[in-house]
Write a protein that holds these residues in place. Sequence first.
Motif, PDB file in Angstrom:
ATOM      1  N   THR A 189      -2.745  13.499  -1.881  1.00 29.75           N
ATOM      2  CA  THR A 189      -1.906  12.322  -2.139  1.00 29.75           C
ATOM      3  C   THR A 189      -0.702  12.299  -1.197  1.00 29.75           C
ATOM      4  N   PHE A 190      -0.197  13.487  -0.811  1.00 28.97           N
ATOM      5  CA  PHE A 190       0.895  13.561   0.170  1.00 28.97           C
ATOM      6  C   PHE A 190       0.420  13.001   1.509  1.00 28.97           C
ATOM      7  N   MET A 191      -0.762  13.434   1.952  1.00 29.30           N
ATOM      8  CA  MET A 191      -1.297  12.971   3.237  1.00 29.30           C
ATOM      9  C   MET A 191      -1.601  11.473   3.204  1.00 29.30           C
ATOM     10  N   ASP A 192      -1.988  10.935   2.050  1.00 28.28           N
ATOM     11  CA  ASP A 192      -2.205   9.484   1.939  1.00 28.28           C
ATOM     12  C   ASP A 192      -0.913   8.736   2.266  1.00 28.28           C
ATOM     13  N   VAL A 193       0.218   9.225   1.727  1.00 23.16           N
ATOM     14  CA  VAL A 193       1.513   8.593   2.006  1.00 23.16           C
ATOM     15  C   VAL A 193       1.858   8.773   3.481  1.00 23.16           C
ATOM     16  N   PHE A 194       1.718   9.998   3.981  1.00 24.14           N
ATOM     17  CA  PHE A 194       2.051  10.291   5.373  1.00 24.14           C
ATOM     18  C   PHE A 194       1.234   9.417   6.331  1.00 24.14           C
ATOM     19  N   ASN A 195      -0.060   9.296   6.079  1.00 27.66           N
ATOM     20  CA  ASN A 195      -0.921   8.470   6.934  1.00 27.66           C
ATOM     21  C   ASN A 195      -0.535   6.993   6.866  1.00 27.66           C
TER      22      ASN A 195
ATOM     23  N   SER B 134       0.830  -1.206   0.000  1.00 25.79           N
ATOM     24  CA  SER B 134       0.000   0.000   0.000  1.00 25.79           C
ATOM     25  C   SER B 134       0.868   1.261   0.000  1.00 25.79           C
ATOM     26  N   LEU B 135       1.967   1.261   0.763  1.00 29.53           N
ATOM     27  CA  LEU B 135       2.864   2.419   0.794  1.00 29.53           C
ATOM     28  C   LEU B 135       3.405   2.715  -0.599  1.00 29.53           C
TER      29      LEU B 135
END
Length: 142
Positions: free
Chosen positions: A29-35, A13-14
């Motif tokens: 999309t940045f926050m998706d990676v961060f989360n 997923s990462l």
Amino acid sequence: MLENDTFNPNNTSLLKKIKAFQANQNQETFMDVFNELQGDNAFLVVPTAEPVKGENRDKNGWSTIEKGTPMTFTSVFEVENQKVMGVFTSQAALTIWSQETKPFVSIPARDVLEIAMQNDIEKIIIDSNQETMFVLGRTISK
């Protein structure tokens, strides 16, 4: 891997979220990676000065180390007056970067973020100069 009962190492997923960010770089999309980095699956491979011995190997070959176990990370650099830490999504990505086999430890990504905060590391670069590269920075108030 640091001790954590809910941790289930899997970077599928990462990697998918990093590629989505690269295709469409925005806050969402940045926050998706961060989360994902703060979740129960993402782990990061960190080069070390020497092998770190863990205990209690699970069925997938992962072992745990006690919190506070001393480790010397060999991918922390000073770049433009900032402490930068290089980490990787797999042993293969580390080998591409270093061009040789190095000792490493795989740590839940959320623990890497905590280690970075505790050690005044301003930037984490995931998979430097590779197609899955992602840069996470922070602002430090002094």
